[in-house]
Design an enzyme around this catalytic site. Sequence first.
Site, PDB file in Angstrom:
ATOM      1  N   GLY A 153       0.840  -1.190   0.000  1.00  0.00           N
ATOM      2  CA  GLY A 153       0.000   0.000   0.000  1.00  0.00           C
ATOM      3  C   GLY A 153       0.877   1.243   0.000  1.00  0.00           C
ATOM      4  N   ARG A 175      -3.690  -9.036  -1.704  1.00  0.00           N
ATOM      5  CA  ARG A 175      -4.864  -9.753  -2.202  1.00  0.00           C
ATOM      6  C   ARG A 175      -5.054  -9.532  -3.697  1.00  0.00           C
ATOM      7  NH1 ARG A 175      -8.863  -7.179   1.944  1.00  0.00           N
ATOM      8  NH2 ARG A 175      -7.698  -5.428   1.067  1.00  0.00           N
ATOM      9  N   THR A 176      -4.472  -8.437  -4.213  1.00  0.00           N
ATOM     10  CA  THR A 176      -4.619  -8.148  -5.646  1.00  0.00           C
ATOM     11  C   THR A 176      -3.273  -7.752  -6.256  1.00  0.00           C
ATOM     12  OG1 THR A 176      -5.274  -5.930  -4.938  1.00  0.00           O
ATOM     13  CG2 THR A 176      -7.037  -7.378  -5.660  1.00  0.00           C
ATOM     14  N   ILE A 229       6.423  -3.668  10.627  1.00  0.00           N
ATOM     15  CA  ILE A 229       6.073  -2.296  11.057  1.00  0.00           C
ATOM     16  C   ILE A 229       4.558  -2.121  10.983  1.00  0.00           C
ATOM     17  CG2 ILE A 229       8.264  -1.161  10.524  1.00  0.00           C
ATOM     18  CD1 ILE A 229       5.254  -1.044   8.152  1.00  0.00           C
ATOM     19  N   ARG A 231       1.241  -4.317  12.316  1.00  0.00           N
ATOM     20  CA  ARG A 231       0.580  -4.514  13.608  1.00  0.00           C
ATOM     21  C   ARG A 231       1.096  -5.834  14.186  1.00  0.00           C
ATOM     22  NH1 ARG A 231      -0.640   0.030  13.954  1.00  0.00           N
ATOM     23  NH2 ARG A 231      -2.720   0.977  13.925  1.00  0.00           N
ATOM     24  N   ASP A 255       8.710  -3.311  15.073  1.00  0.00           N
ATOM     25  CA  ASP A 255       8.283  -2.042  15.681  1.00  0.00           C
ATOM     26  C   ASP A 255       6.967  -2.224  16.432  1.00  0.00           C
ATOM     27  OD1 ASP A 255       8.437   0.816  16.098  1.00  0.00           O
ATOM     28  OD2 ASP A 255       6.862   1.055  14.585  1.00  0.00           O
ATOM     29  N   GLU A 260       1.444  -5.157  22.921  1.00  0.00           N
ATOM     30  CA  GLU A 260       2.231  -3.999  23.332  1.00  0.00           C
ATOM     31  C   GLU A 260       1.440  -3.113  24.300  1.00  0.00           C
ATOM     32  OE1 GLU A 260       2.881  -2.806  19.152  1.00  0.00           O
ATOM     33  OE2 GLU A 260       1.874  -0.930  19.683  1.00  0.00           O
ATOM     34  N   HIS A 278       7.237   0.783  18.992  1.00  0.00           N
ATOM     35  CA  HIS A 278       6.181   1.353  18.127  1.00  0.00           C
ATOM     36  C   HIS A 278       6.427   2.846  17.844  1.00  0.00           C
ATOM     37  CE1 HIS A 278       1.739   0.745  16.803  1.00  0.00           C
ATOM     38  NE2 HIS A 278       2.370   1.587  16.004  1.00  0.00           N
ATOM     39  N   GLY A 280       7.185   3.941  14.663  1.00  0.00           N
ATOM     40  CA  GLY A 280       7.151   4.097  13.203  1.00  0.00           C
ATOM     41  C   GLY A 280       6.847   5.520  12.749  1.00  0.00           C
TER      42      GLY A 280
END
Length: 312
Positions: A153, A175-176, A229, A231, A255, A260, A278, A280
């Site tokens: 993404g 997925r695509t 990075i 979840r 990260d 957490e 975390h 990022g």
Amino acid sequence: MEKMPVLVLAPLPDFLMEPLRAAHACHDYFHAEDKAALLASVGAEIRGIVMTGGSVSPVALLEQLPKLEIISVFGVGYDGVPVDWCRTQGIRVTNTPDVLTEDVADTASALVLMTSRQLIAANRFLHAGSWTQGAFPLAHAVRGKLAGIVGLGRIGKAIAHRLEAHGMRIAYHGRTQQEVSWEFFDSLIELARAVDFLIVACPGGAKTKHLINASVLEALGAKGTLINIARGSVVDEAALIAALQRGSIRGAGLDVFEHEPQVPDALMQCENAVLLPHIGSGTYETRREMARLVVENLAAHSRGELLLTPVC
Ligand code: NAP
């Protein structure tokens, strides 16, 4: 104009709380000692929620807010929000895309370099005074290596561009298939088998829970490093710890974590893991831009205008 009553579900920086308090009647649910009493006194009036990407707004809580109109997430990931339920209730949801992309991609590419070049261990080695007794061991180059992005993404693409600049080759799974020059793998296992670095950049939530499981880690194998990075929920942390302990993967750069800020002792003891709390998107510049989007989305909603960055 009457201030909109807003429930704050997470600790937020002053540069976000100040404009929020100026514009709205804010109620601090996160720090409230007696949350039930707070809900009993203001729940019926609450029209907005502000929360972070890492916080959760379960349906059981939202059902106690009959006038809720909008949830504004201070983060791009909204896996803590029951978005499908919100849609059925006509509750709007906003997030903070794009403004954090570059920082998160910087963090991912830094984790690739830190794990491959052993930069954290080298830093510890020098601080411990070990250099005078001999040279630090050789590490692995990144150039020529194959990085597989899981979730190409906004952030995934920004990571890919950075790693290409380091001379790495790029492949991806999602997925695509997309119109990009990088090789697409419709099988995550096949991608893991092919790559030197498996980089997780897809959303969290139920649909991706434990996407990176023991089989994927086995396919990644001893030549491979996992970078996450996205979840913590996307990676089966117990399987990852086992793989790191056995050395059945080379290393990990993380990260984000499943529970957490709790990080298992066993993971903290893995010398082949680089662990970040975390961070990022954790820069002044980015967090201020994210704060601006939260404030402006709520303001647009109050004025009945189009939302800047709607999820639904
Ligand atoms: P985005 O633009 O929506 O990209 C997400 C990508 O994941 C899409 O390309 C999507 O492609 C892919 N995807 C969705 N479901 C998938 C699945 N089941 N398997 C594989 N790929 C899948 O989101 P973004 O802005 O890049 O952000 C990505 C995530 O990064 C966020 O959701 C957030 O959790 C995380 N994040 C972390 C930090 C941090 O501080 N560490 C900061 C910001 C964001 P397809 O639809 O083709 O599958």
